[in-house]
Design a protein around this motif. Structure first.
Motif, short mmCIF file in Angstrom:
data_model
loop_
_atom_site.label_atom_id
_atom_site.label_comp_id
_atom_site.label_asym_id
_atom_site.label_seq_id
_atom_site.Cartn_x
_atom_site.Cartn_y
_atom_site.Cartn_z
N VAL A 1 63.06 3.09 45.51
CA VAL A 1 62.93 4.55 45.46
C VAL A 1 64.33 5.13 45.68
O VAL A 1 64.98 4.84 46.70
N LYS A 2 64.79 5.91 44.73
CA LYS A 2 66.12 6.53 44.81
C LYS A 2 65.99 8.04 44.84
O LYS A 2 65.10 8.61 44.22
N ARG A 3 66.91 8.68 45.55
CA ARG A 3 66.92 10.15 45.60
C ARG A 3 67.80 10.69 44.48
O ARG A 3 68.85 10.14 44.17
N GLU A 4 67.34 11.79 43.89
CA GLU A 4 68.10 12.48 42.84
C GLU A 4 68.24 13.94 43.26
O GLU A 4 67.27 14.56 43.70
N PHE A 5 69.43 14.47 43.14
CA PHE A 5 69.70 15.84 43.55
C PHE A 5 69.83 16.72 42.31
O PHE A 5 70.46 16.33 41.33
N LEU A 6 69.23 17.90 42.37
CA LEU A 6 69.29 18.84 41.26
C LEU A 6 69.67 20.21 41.80
O LEU A 6 69.01 20.72 42.71
N VAL B 1 60.93 6.58 41.38
CA VAL B 1 60.52 5.20 41.61
C VAL B 1 61.05 4.36 40.45
O VAL B 1 60.75 4.62 39.29
N TRP B 2 61.88 3.37 40.78
CA TRP B 2 62.47 2.47 39.80
C TRP B 2 61.86 1.08 39.96
O TRP B 2 61.61 0.64 41.08
N VAL B 3 61.63 0.39 38.84
CA VAL B 3 61.18 -1.00 38.88
C VAL B 3 62.11 -1.86 38.02
O VAL B 3 62.62 -1.41 37.00
N ASN B 4 62.32 -3.07 38.47
CA ASN B 4 63.10 -4.04 37.71
C ASN B 4 62.12 -5.03 37.11
O ASN B 4 61.36 -5.67 37.83
N THR B 5 62.12 -5.15 35.79
CA THR B 5 61.27 -6.10 35.08
C THR B 5 62.16 -7.06 34.31
O THR B 5 63.38 -6.96 34.36
N SER B 6 61.52 -7.96 33.58
CA SER B 6 62.29 -8.90 32.76
C SER B 6 63.03 -8.19 31.63
O SER B 6 64.00 -8.71 31.10
N LYS B 7 62.61 -6.96 31.29
CA LYS B 7 63.28 -6.19 30.24
C LYS B 7 64.28 -5.18 30.80
O LYS B 7 64.80 -4.37 30.05
N GLY B 8 64.51 -5.18 32.10
CA GLY B 8 65.49 -4.28 32.70
C GLY B 8 64.85 -3.26 33.63
O GLY B 8 63.69 -3.35 33.99
N TRP B 9 65.67 -2.29 34.03
CA TRP B 9 65.23 -1.26 34.98
C TRP B 9 64.53 -0.13 34.26
O TRP B 9 65.00 0.35 33.23
N TYR B 10 63.42 0.35 34.83
CA TYR B 10 62.66 1.48 34.31
C TYR B 10 62.35 2.43 35.46
O TYR B 10 62.17 1.98 36.59
N TYR B 11 62.28 3.73 35.16
CA TYR B 11 61.89 4.69 36.18
C TYR B 11 60.60 5.39 35.76
O TYR B 11 60.35 5.60 34.58
N LEU B 12 59.78 5.73 36.75
CA LEU B 12 58.52 6.41 36.51
C LEU B 12 58.81 7.83 36.06
O LEU B 12 59.69 8.49 36.61
N ASN B 13 58.08 8.32 35.08
CA ASN B 13 58.32 9.66 34.53
C ASN B 13 57.95 10.77 35.51
O ASN B 13 58.23 11.93 35.24
N THR B 14 57.32 10.46 36.62
CA THR B 14 56.95 11.45 37.62
C THR B 14 58.03 11.51 38.69
O THR B 14 58.41 10.49 39.25
N LYS B 15 58.52 12.72 38.98
CA LYS B 15 59.48 12.92 40.06
C LYS B 15 58.72 13.42 41.28
O LYS B 15 57.96 14.38 41.18
N PHE B 16 58.91 12.78 42.41
CA PHE B 16 58.22 13.16 43.63
C PHE B 16 59.13 13.99 44.51
O PHE B 16 60.28 13.62 44.75
N ILE B 17 58.63 15.12 45.00
CA ILE B 17 59.38 15.91 45.97
C ILE B 17 59.16 15.36 47.36
O ILE B 17 60.08 15.27 48.17
N ASN B 18 57.92 14.94 47.65
CA ASN B 18 57.58 14.38 48.94
C ASN B 18 57.91 12.89 48.96
O ASN B 18 57.37 12.12 48.15
N PRO B 19 58.79 12.44 49.87
CA PRO B 19 59.14 11.01 49.90
C PRO B 19 57.96 10.11 50.24
O PRO B 19 57.93 8.95 49.85
N ALA B 20 56.97 10.64 50.97
CA ALA B 20 55.79 9.83 51.31
C ALA B 20 54.99 9.47 50.06
O ALA B 20 54.44 8.38 49.95
#
Length: 77
Positions: free
Chosen positions: A11-16, A34-53
């Protein structure tokens, strides 16, 4: 679409900064991606979360599943 095995979840923070042209004001927003590393590389979930929980809940859910369907994920080319 086939599911890919997850090797790592991060989970990485992004500032806007949003500037309003009619006011001398800048809105600073922090999103959690939320980023995941798979056999095809890194992907991020298209949903941006404001709440870290909420991002942490998604991270746990992905780790428990162990696989992701890339339908809702993006990557940089």
């Amino acid at each position: 679409m086939s599911k890919l095995k997850v090797q790592d979840v991060v989970v990485k923070r992004e500032f806007l900064n949003t500037q309003f042209p009619d006011r001398n004001y800048t809105l600073k927003t922090v999103y959690h991606l939320v980023w995941v590393n798979t056999s095809k590389g890194w992907y991020y979930l298209n949903t941006k979360f404001i709440n870290p929980a909420h991002a942490a809940q998604m991270e746990i859910k992905i780790k428990q599943a162990g696989k992701v369907d890339l339908k809702h994920w993006s990557t940089f080319v």
